[in-house]
Write an enzyme that holds these catalytic residues in place. Structure first.
Site, PDB file in Angstrom:
ATOM      1  N   CYS A   1      -7.453 -10.805  22.820  1.00  0.00           N
ATOM      2  CA  CYS A   1      -7.071  -9.951  21.696  1.00  0.00           C
ATOM      3  C   CYS A   1      -5.943  -8.994  22.054  1.00  0.00           C
ATOM      4  O   CYS A   1      -5.513  -8.211  21.202  1.00  0.00           O
ATOM      5  CB  CYS A   1      -8.278  -9.172  21.176  1.00  0.00           C
ATOM      6  SG  CYS A   1      -9.048  -8.081  22.395  1.00  0.00           S
TER       7      CYS A   1
ATOM      8  N   CYS B   1       0.841  -1.199   0.000  1.00  0.00           N
ATOM      9  CA  CYS B   1       0.000   0.000   0.000  1.00  0.00           C
ATOM     10  C   CYS B   1       0.876   1.249   0.000  1.00  0.00           C
ATOM     11  O   CYS B   1       1.775   1.375   0.837  1.00  0.00           O
ATOM     12  CB  CYS B   1      -0.906   0.005   1.225  1.00  0.00           C
ATOM     13  SG  CYS B   1      -1.877   1.519   1.412  1.00  0.00           S
TER      14      CYS B   1
ATOM     15  N   CYS C   1      -2.124   0.267   9.214  1.00  0.00           N
ATOM     16  CA  CYS C   1      -1.290  -0.930   9.132  1.00  0.00           C
ATOM     17  C   CYS C   1       0.084  -0.635   9.725  1.00  0.00           C
ATOM     18  O   CYS C   1       0.720   0.356   9.367  1.00  0.00           O
ATOM     19  CB  CYS C   1      -1.124  -1.384   7.683  1.00  0.00           C
ATOM     20  SG  CYS C   1      -2.641  -2.063   6.950  1.00  0.00           S
TER      21      CYS C   1
ATOM     22  N   CYS D   1      -1.117   6.897   6.347  1.00  0.00           N
ATOM     23  CA  CYS D   1      -2.134   6.132   7.070  1.00  0.00           C
ATOM     24  C   CYS D   1      -1.515   5.343   8.221  1.00  0.00           C
ATOM     25  O   CYS D   1      -0.459   4.733   8.069  1.00  0.00           O
ATOM     26  CB  CYS D   1      -2.848   5.183   6.110  1.00  0.00           C
ATOM     27  SG  CYS D   1      -4.058   4.109   6.917  1.00  0.00           S
TER      28      CYS D   1
ATOM     29  N   GLN E   1     -16.293 -10.735  14.339  1.00  0.00           N
ATOM     30  CA  GLN E   1     -14.884 -10.767  13.965  1.00  0.00           C
ATOM     31  C   GLN E   1     -14.692 -10.210  12.552  1.00  0.00           C
ATOM     32  O   GLN E   1     -15.466 -10.518  11.647  1.00  0.00           O
ATOM     33  CB  GLN E   1     -14.348 -12.193  14.030  1.00  0.00           C
ATOM     34  CG  GLN E   1     -14.268 -12.755  15.437  1.00  0.00           C
ATOM     35  CD  GLN E   1     -13.162 -12.126  16.264  1.00  0.00           C
ATOM     36  OE1 GLN E   1     -12.278 -11.453  15.741  1.00  0.00           O
ATOM     37  NE2 GLN E   1     -13.206 -12.353  17.566  1.00  0.00           N
TER      38      GLN E   1
ATOM     39  N   GLU F   1     -23.466 -11.249  28.733  1.00  0.00           N
ATOM     40  CA  GLU F   1     -23.099 -10.169  27.818  1.00  0.00           C
ATOM     41  C   GLU F   1     -23.747  -8.873  28.304  1.00  0.00           C
ATOM     42  O   GLU F   1     -24.905  -8.871  28.741  1.00  0.00           O
ATOM     43  CB  GLU F   1     -23.566 -10.489  26.395  1.00  0.00           C
ATOM     44  CG  GLU F   1     -23.401  -9.379  25.379  1.00  0.00           C
ATOM     45  CD  GLU F   1     -21.978  -8.882  25.257  1.00  0.00           C
ATOM     46  OE1 GLU F   1     -21.790  -7.654  25.203  1.00  0.00           O
ATOM     47  OE2 GLU F   1     -21.050  -9.717  25.209  1.00  0.00           O
TER      48      GLU F   1
END
Length: 407
Positions: free
Chosen positions: A361, A76, A87, A84, A237, A289
């Site tokens: 995560c 990219c 990433c 940006c 996800q 939840e």
């Protein structure tokens, strides 16, 4: 006389050391710690200081003097200093990205989790790639809108919007949308979704509220052998293969048996509860939840599973106020990025499960919770790492935690 500290916008030549959490590597200049983005371990670079803090500075590698063999040309054109910030690792070869993330996982488990390198070697810690390659995987993309009404992505650690022609990690169906060529005079952001069920939707955010632009307001996802319907804004996800990958890992590690009771904590729309139900039969499963969207989605999607009870509450509240009680046989723990926390871990241990599958995560939060488990006599018996977010710093882990032998 003390050495002068580095100043913002100053350029300095340095040798890059090990990887660190956050998508950067560590370097040192006259004893000062420098966190360098766009670099690789072992490289000699010229870095430009972007932020100065007490005890450390941040910098971008703007010129590479001696390149690592793992360096590649970013696919990219916006993945570079000053552009940006979405990433972190496009300059790193795909296999080296897996090694990078494995190193971060190990470092956090040693430094914060209290484990040894020998223990980690025994676990065989490594991060695995998902099918589909490192580009075109992101099924949910939120674009910011700048003062000229153009949609784009944000610079690293900034609110400045970078106009782009397309996002290379976005799902192909999202890349084909005209979001980046249209004007958005009333929007502060534009959200896009390309679901595994084939739905594509666009919403603009005005004063924090979503307004449909195109596509359905509810999308269909396919995972765990089921169809799922949830709001386009609901959590799912972002990698198309992630849900099935995580379900398979949880079932493999927990090995739930017919008749075993289960908890699915931070259960969302009920992905893991449904997967567990396929193994435990008519045994009781409790899903907890706090998000209203998640609770509604779980109740709607699991209507054919009457033995799954959906509890609308914060996990901490449900445990301390005995909204759910033990004993329980197996637990799936899938907390937010901040982790479960010591009190939740203590309450789970007190309920007496035979095993806990922890879906994490954030390596640091996971490591802190592993330390709490080990202080209570439990052990990390297995660990799988998955690259659910190629080209970025993020990594997912599924750990198996077991109580003391003979319990």
């Amino acid at each position: 006389m003390p050495e002068r500290g580095l100043a913002e916008a100053e350029r300095v030549e340095l040798t890059v050391d090990a990887v660190a959490p956050g998508g950067h590597c560590v370097a040192r200049v006259d004893g000062q710690v420098v966190f360098v983005r766009h670099a690789l371990p072992g490289e000699r670079v010229i870095a430009e200081v972007t932020e100065v803090h007490r005890g450390f500075v941040r910098a971008d590698a703007v010129t590479v003097l001696e390149a690592s063999p793992d360096r590649v040309e970013p696919p990219c054109p916006y993945a570079k200093p000053g552009a940006c910030g979405g990433c972190d690792l496009q300059h790193v070869a795909p296999e080296a990205q897996l090694a990078w993330k494995t190193a971060v996982v190990r470092e956090q488990l040693v430094r914060l989790g209290g484990l040894t390198d020998v223990e980690l070697d025994r676990l065989g810690v490594r991060v695995e790639a998902l099918p589909g390659g490192p580009l075109g995987w992101r099924s949910r993309v939120r674009y910011a809108v700048d003062a000229a009404n153009r949609a784009g992505l944000l610079k690293h650690r900034s609110h400045e919007v970078v106009p782009i022609d397309r996002c290379r990690i976005a799902h192909p169906a999202i890349q084909q949308l005209p979001v980046l060529t249209e004007s958005w005079p009333a929007a502060e952001a534009v959200e896009t979704v390309a679901s595994t069920g084939g739905d594509v939707t666009v919403r603009e955010i005005r004063d924090g509220e979503p307004t449909p632009v195109s596509g359905p307001t509810e999308v269909r996802e396919v995972a765990a052998g089921r169809d799922w319907t949830l709001p386009a804004s609901g959590f799912w996800q972002v990698h198309p293969a992630a849900a099935d990958t995580l379900c398979a890992a949880v079932l493999e590690l927990l090995d739930p048996q017919p008749g075993e009771t289960a908890w699915d904590l931070y259960g969302g729309a009920g992905l893991f509860a449904a997967a567990l139900a396929g193994r435990v039969g008519d045994a009781r499963i409790t899903l907890v939840e706090s998000s209203r969207d998640g609770v509604d989605a779980a109740r709607a999607n699991l209507v054919d599973r009457p033995r799954i009870e959906v509890v609308a509450a914060r996990v901490e509240t449900a445990l301390t106020r005995r909204r759910i009680t033990g004993p329980v046989d197996v637990v799936v723990l899938d907390p937010p990025r901040s982790g479960a926390g010591a009190q939740v871990v203590r309450d789970i241990v007190a309920a007496g499960p035979r095993a806990v599958a922890y879906v994490a995560c954030d390596p640091a939060a996971f490591a802190r919770d592993v330390r709490t488990f080990t202080e209570l006599g439990w052990r990390l018996a297995a660990l799988r790492g998955f690259d659910l977010f190629p080209m970025t710093q993020h990594v997912e882990q599924v750990g198996l935690l077991l109580p003391p032998a003979g319990r």
